[in-house]
Design an enzyme around this catalytic site. Structure first.
Site: not given
Length: 504
Positions: A162, A281
């Site tokens: 991220e 995820e």
């Protein structure tokens, strides 16, 4: 109650890419050295059996990988793969391959002191990119030497986590991440060109711009790219209360549409059209402090996603398999809102069963819609999963009135029901006083309340049709299978004369 009439042609075919068991998430790597972690993962593998596992913290200082020392005033580097070997050896022994996430930054290689989480993972760029490349090469070459190129070539390598969030990458600096990706991907390929590497592992914040720019960068620079990764969560902004956060769910159609947009961006580049997109995820909430993760709502909502995410994604990794997890610190209770399929104490949450059910049904679908999926196996048996997610209160039961076209003969029906009345360990925990540290007898009780209700029926088909009604209360999830049987009876045994032996 709403009734939906559905006619099922057992010889039909419908697209269904079932990748529910491809990969699962975990907390940071160091947690894999703990006994409870191993026990939870062993159960997950026995009952669901994922193929890959992905987590953070591979290069954090608690893994002890990166070291420096001085010789005559010159700094030297040495590596220690002891803990990584312990973790990866255990994964492989349980039938799991690493989906390697390169991160976070070892303190001695970091350019700053910004960290994230309770366990302080460093999220700054390397102070020396040549030394970072040396770390990547040493790690990959060590794995090739230990496990063999044939095995390691089946692994997947992802660069960072991220980076489009300032918390995970200093200043969410796009250009700096592209540099990190370029150096890392080339370092991986220098070990062997067959190895697969990808990114950018973004979440849903400014994700469209990031993905476009990332693909443009790779296309122009020639940085190796074998697959694309991103994350996906389904909740809106949090309302914080004490240790917990509460969030509204986005409609599943909105969640799924976000993935379709990413798929479209990838396919808009001729060089990358059709390239695998891995969701490394996903979950409902992105917070490990949201009680939704422990609920039947979470299970029913997730089942809907599992039935459709394969339409656009090569895989989708649930975050996470268990609650030995410490991003926000050590949980205060066994039902703390953490991500796992298993609560601490080896208690299956309702969502555990969503994955267990999907692991049973294969990929050959004959029918599906927003409430169910039905598949057929090589022996002609049918298996289905149905769900009814309802976030708001009120009358919301539905009945699925199925009419199956089947050959004449005898059939058995097996149903496994997970709903708020029959498989709800969270409610049971509250009912016994919400003990923060339940003893063994209490844990045993909670595990008993975490099991589906199993029921069986027998039918005789005489007109090539079988009608089955499945009623789903709010947030119910059910697995069912229909199999043709060849009844056999012992001499003199008459079920009609035995109370409880035949359907009422």
């Amino acid at each position: 109650m709403e009734t939906k009439k559905i006619k099922i042609n057992s010889n039909a075919q419908t697209p269904f890419n079932n990748k529910a068991s491809f990969c699962v998430g975990t907390g940071r790597m160091n947690l894999a050295l703990r006994h409870e972690y191993h026990n939870q993962l062993e159960k997950i593998q026995k009952d669901i059996h994922f193929s890959y596992i992905r987590g953070h913290g591979l290069f954090c200082d608690d893994m002890g990988v990166y070291h420096t020392y001085n010789v005559d005033g010159e700094e030297k580097i040495e590596f220690n793969f002891r803990y990584i070997d312990m973790v990866f050896d255990d994964y492989l022994s349980l039938g799991l391959k690493p989906f390697v996430e390169f991160g976070f930054m070892p303190k001695k290689l970091a350019s700053g002191d910004q960290t994230i989480f309770y366990w302080k993972g460093n999220v700054t760029p390397p102070s020396d990119y040549d030394k970072w490349a040396e770390l990547i090469k040493a790690s990959v070459n060590h794995w090739i030497e230990r496990y063999g190129l044939k095995e390691v070539s089946t692994w997947l390598f992802e660069v960072w986590n991220e980076p489009n969030l300032k918390g995970f990458w200093k200043n969410a600096d796009m250009d700096e991440y592209f540099k990190l990706y370029d150096v890392t991907s080339r370092a991986v390929k220098s070990c062997d060109s067959i190895l697969r590497v990808g990114g950018p592992s973004i979440c849903g914040v400014d994700d469209e711009r990031w993905l476009k720019c990332f693909l443009e960068y790779c296309s122009k620079s020639g940085a190796p790219l074998d697959f694309v990764t991103r994350h996906a969560y389904a909740t809106e902004m949090p309302d914080v209360n004490g240790h917990y956060v509460y969030q509204k769910l986005r409609p599943p159609e909105v969640f799924l549409a976000e993935l379709k947009i990413s798929r479209g961006i990838i396919d808009s580049f001729p060089r990358y059209k059709g390239m695998d997109m891995h969701i490394t995820e996903f979950n409902t909430s992105y917070s490990p402090l949201n009680p939704i993760h422990d609920t039947n709502l979470n299970a029913a909502y997730t089942a809907r996603l599992l039935s459709e995410m394969g339409d656009t994604c090569a895989s989708y990794s649930y975050w996470t398999f268990g609650d030995v997890f410490e991003e926000a610190g050590v949980s205060f209770t066994p039902f703390s809102g953490c991500f796992g399929l298993l609560a601490n104490g080896m208690i299956p949450k309702p969502t555990f069963w969503a994955f267990e059910f999907f692991s049973k049904i294969g990929t050959d679908a004959i029918a599906r819609n927003e409430n169910f999926i039905i598949t057929k196996n090589e022996k002609g048996g049918l298996a289905g999963i149905a769900w009814n997610p309802k976030e708001d209160s009120g009358g919301s039961d539905i009945t699925l009135d199925f009419t199956f076209e089947l050959e004449n003969g005898d059939y058995s029906l097996v149903k496994k029901l997970v709903d708020e009345n029959t498989c709800n360990p969270l409610k049971a925990w509250i009912d016994i006083g919400s003990p923060p540290y339940p003893g063994e007898s209490q844990l045993k009780l909670l595990r008993e309340t975490a099991q589906p209700r199993t029921a069986t029926q027998r039918f005789q088909v005489t007109d090539k049709t079988l009608n089955i009604n499945i009623t789903l209360s709010a947030n119910a999830l059910i697995y069912f299978e229909i199999k043709k049987i060849n009844p056999q009876t012992d001499r003199g045994f008459d079920p009609e004369r035995v109370r409880g032996a035949v359907n009422a």
